[in-house]
Scaffold this motif. Structure first.
Motif, PDB file in Angstrom:
ATOM      1  N   ILE B  34       0.881  -1.188   0.000  1.00  9.23           N
ATOM      2  CA  ILE B  34       0.000   0.000   0.000  1.00  9.23           C
ATOM      3  C   ILE B  34       0.905   1.220   0.000  1.00  9.23           C
ATOM      4  O   ILE B  34       1.935   1.235   0.705  1.00  9.23           O
ATOM      5  CB  ILE B  34      -0.873   0.037   1.265  1.00  9.23           C
ATOM      6  N   GLY B  35       0.533   2.237  -0.747  1.00  6.19           N
ATOM      7  CA  GLY B  35       1.341   3.445  -0.793  1.00  6.19           C
ATOM      8  C   GLY B  35       0.545   4.682  -0.399  1.00  6.19           C
ATOM      9  O   GLY B  35      -0.691   4.663  -0.386  1.00  6.19           O
ATOM     10  N   TRP B  36       1.280   5.743  -0.087  1.00  7.16           N
ATOM     11  CA  TRP B  36       0.672   7.050   0.173  1.00  7.16           C
ATOM     12  C   TRP B  36       1.217   8.045  -0.838  1.00  7.16           C
ATOM     13  O   TRP B  36       2.434   8.097  -1.093  1.00  7.16           O
ATOM     14  CB  TRP B  36       0.983   7.508   1.596  1.00  7.16           C
ATOM     15  N   VAL B  37       0.315   8.831  -1.412  1.00  7.36           N
ATOM     16  CA  VAL B  37       0.654   9.795  -2.447  1.00  7.36           C
ATOM     17  C   VAL B  37       0.139  11.169  -2.028  1.00  7.36           C
ATOM     18  O   VAL B  37      -1.017  11.303  -1.636  1.00  7.36           O
ATOM     19  CB  VAL B  37       0.027   9.386  -3.803  1.00  7.36           C
ATOM     20  N   ARG B  38       1.014  12.159  -2.114  1.00  8.09           N
ATOM     21  CA  ARG B  38       0.627  13.523  -1.741  1.00  8.09           C
ATOM     22  C   ARG B  38       0.328  14.339  -2.985  1.00  8.09           C
ATOM     23  O   ARG B  38       1.014  14.215  -4.004  1.00  8.09           O
ATOM     24  CB  ARG B  38       1.749  14.208  -0.953  1.00  8.09           C
ATOM     25  N   GLN B  39      -0.692  15.184  -2.889  1.00 13.64           N
ATOM     26  CA  GLN B  39      -1.002  16.145  -3.940  1.00 13.64           C
ATOM     27  C   GLN B  39      -1.251  17.495  -3.279  1.00 13.64           C
ATOM     28  O   GLN B  39      -2.316  17.737  -2.702  1.00 13.64           O
ATOM     29  CB  GLN B  39      -2.213  15.717  -4.766  1.00 13.64           C
ATOM     30  N   GLY B  44       1.049  18.407  -8.660  1.00 17.61           N
ATOM     31  CA  GLY B  44       1.035  17.036  -9.139  1.00 17.61           C
ATOM     32  C   GLY B  44       1.134  16.014  -8.019  1.00 17.61           C
ATOM     33  O   GLY B  44       0.978  16.324  -6.838  1.00 17.61           O
ATOM     34  N   LEU B  45       1.404  14.784  -8.417  1.00 16.49           N
ATOM     35  CA  LEU B  45       1.416  13.642  -7.505  1.00 16.49           C
ATOM     36  C   LEU B  45       2.843  13.317  -7.067  1.00 16.49           C
ATOM     37  O   LEU B  45       3.780  13.336  -7.867  1.00 16.49           O
ATOM     38  CB  LEU B  45       0.813  12.421  -8.202  1.00 16.49           C
ATOM     39  N   GLU B  46       2.986  13.001  -5.766  1.00 20.29           N
ATOM     40  CA  GLU B  46       4.290  12.604  -5.217  1.00 20.29           C
ATOM     41  C   GLU B  46       4.109  11.338  -4.394  1.00 20.29           C
ATOM     42  O   GLU B  46       3.276  11.293  -3.493  1.00 20.29           O
ATOM     43  CB  GLU B  46       4.843  13.685  -4.287  1.00 20.29           C
ATOM     44  N   CYS B  47       4.920  10.336  -4.676  1.00 19.57           N
ATOM     45  CA  CYS B  47       4.884   9.106  -3.903  1.00 19.57           C
ATOM     46  C   CYS B  47       5.674   9.305  -2.622  1.00 19.57           C
ATOM     47  O   CYS B  47       6.877   9.585  -2.661  1.00 19.57           O
ATOM     48  CB  CYS B  47       5.465   7.952  -4.722  1.00 19.57           C
ATOM     49  N   MET B  48       5.011   9.181  -1.467  1.00 19.24           N
ATOM     50  CA  MET B  48       5.651   9.427  -0.177  1.00 19.24           C
ATOM     51  C   MET B  48       6.358   8.176   0.357  1.00 19.24           C
ATOM     52  O   MET B  48       7.443   8.246   0.944  1.00 19.24           O
ATOM     53  CB  MET B  48       4.619   9.866   0.846  1.00 19.24           C
ATOM     54  N   GLY B  49       5.707   7.053   0.163  1.00 16.70           N
ATOM     55  CA  GLY B  49       6.257   5.813   0.696  1.00 16.70           C
ATOM     56  C   GLY B  49       5.263   4.695   0.538  1.00 16.70           C
ATOM     57  O   GLY B  49       4.107   4.907   0.167  1.00 16.70           O
ATOM     58  N   ILE B  50       5.739   3.487   0.802  1.00 24.91           N
ATOM     59  CA  ILE B  50       4.907   2.302   0.657  1.00 24.91           C
ATOM     60  C   ILE B  50       5.157   1.384   1.845  1.00 24.91           C
ATOM     61  O   ILE B  50       6.176   1.504   2.529  1.00 24.91           O
ATOM     62  CB  ILE B  50       5.192   1.557  -0.661  1.00 24.91           C
ATOM     63  N   ILE B  51       4.206   0.467   2.078  1.00 21.58           N
ATOM     64  CA  ILE B  51       4.372  -0.480   3.170  1.00 21.58           C
ATOM     65  C   ILE B  51       3.810  -1.826   2.761  1.00 21.58           C
ATOM     66  O   ILE B  51       2.825  -1.891   2.015  1.00 21.58           O
ATOM     67  CB  ILE B  51       3.703   0.028   4.469  1.00 21.58           C
ATOM     68  N   TYR B  52       4.473  -2.899   3.195  1.00 25.84           N
ATOM     69  CA  TYR B  52       3.983  -4.249   2.952  1.00 25.84           C
ATOM     70  C   TYR B  52       3.310  -4.723   4.226  1.00 25.84           C
ATOM     71  O   TYR B  52       3.987  -5.015   5.207  1.00 25.84           O
ATOM     72  CB  TYR B  52       5.133  -5.179   2.566  1.00 25.84           C
ATOM     73  N   PRO B  53       1.977  -4.789   4.232  1.00 25.72           N
ATOM     74  CA  PRO B  53       1.270  -5.136   5.479  1.00 25.72           C
ATOM     75  C   PRO B  53       1.608  -6.517   6.036  1.00 25.72           C
ATOM     76  O   PRO B  53       1.446  -6.754   7.229  1.00 25.72           O
ATOM     77  CB  PRO B  53      -0.203  -5.065   5.059  1.00 25.72           C
TER      78      PRO B  53
END
Lengths: 112, 120
Positions: B34-39, B44-53
């Motif tokens: 799952i990832g988090w994206v900031r706008q 525009g869109l920026e990928c902040m980070g991701i996590i493997y649950p």
């Protein structure tokens, strides 16, 4: 970071006419598994982004076939064969080959 | 049906902490990143980070490392994005999104977004 550069940033299009968006990466996007992880997203006004294409040219389920993707290495293109009213929005390319994943600045598609 | 449902609108003051959530359903939560994206407003869109649950293993974009914390709780199929001390520049729309089975293919399902406003 890999820099993704889109052009144009604004694209006025006549309904029923084609449209093309370019996306260039600062480094090649071929991953170690041989795949090229370049995706395209559409963001309609007031909505969340939606993925249209992945691995350059694979359409997501439900995406009309008027959307197509092509390219290799550092140079990629999204084409809309005949623009419809519902295609208005901002289009982003994104690379998933090198962390951190990065998006292009976005291209705003509007109807003339 | 895959669904990601996020926290609603948040209005905070500078220096306050915040935890926003993303509740997933319709798929095996533990097996997809799952990832988090900031706008930011008008940006525009920026990928902040991701996590493997599956093992709660986070990965941060260098631009956001140390600025936020990404976590997950597989018992309630929920991912989180946390700030300890908000700044006005954190005002933005934040999206959670699921990654494809092959993560490099990008985000195939998105939440509706959480609008965060930080103002004194």
């Amino acid at each position: 970071d890999v820099v993704m550069t889109q052009s144009p940033l604004s694209l006025p299009v006549t309904l029923g006419q084609p449209a093309s968006i370019s996306c260039r990466s600062s480094q090649g996007l071929v991953y170690s598994d041989g795949n090229t992880y370049l995706s395209w997203f559409q963001q309609r006004p007031g909505q969340s982004p939606r993925r249209l294409l992945y691995r350059v040219s694979n359409r997501d389920s439900g995406v009309p076939d008027r959307f197509s993707g092509s390219g290799s290495g550092t140079d990629f293109t999204l084409k809309i064969s005949t623009v419809q009213a519902e295609d208005v929005g901002v289009y982003y390319c994104m690379q998933g080959s090198q962390w951190p994943w990065t998006f292009g600045q976005g291209t705003k598609v509007e109807i003339k | 049906e895959v669904q990601l449902v996020q926290t609603g609108v948040e209005v905070k003051k500078p220096g306050e902490s915040l935890n926003i959530s993303c509740k997933s359903s319709g798929y095996s939560f533990s097996n997809y990143w799952i990832g988090w994206v900031r706008q930011a407003p008008g940006k525009g869109l920026e990928c902040m980070g991701i996590i493997y649950p599956g093992d709660s293993d986070p990965r941060y974009s260098p631009s956001f490392e140390g600025q936020v914390t990404i976590s997950s709780d597989k018992s309630i199929t929920t991912a989180y994005l946390q700030w300890n001390s908000l700044k006005a520049s954190d005002s933005a729309m934040y999206y959670c999104a699921r990654l494809s089975a092959a993560p490099g293919e990008g985000f195939d399902y998105w939440g509706q977004g959480t609008l965060v406003t930080v103002s004194s």
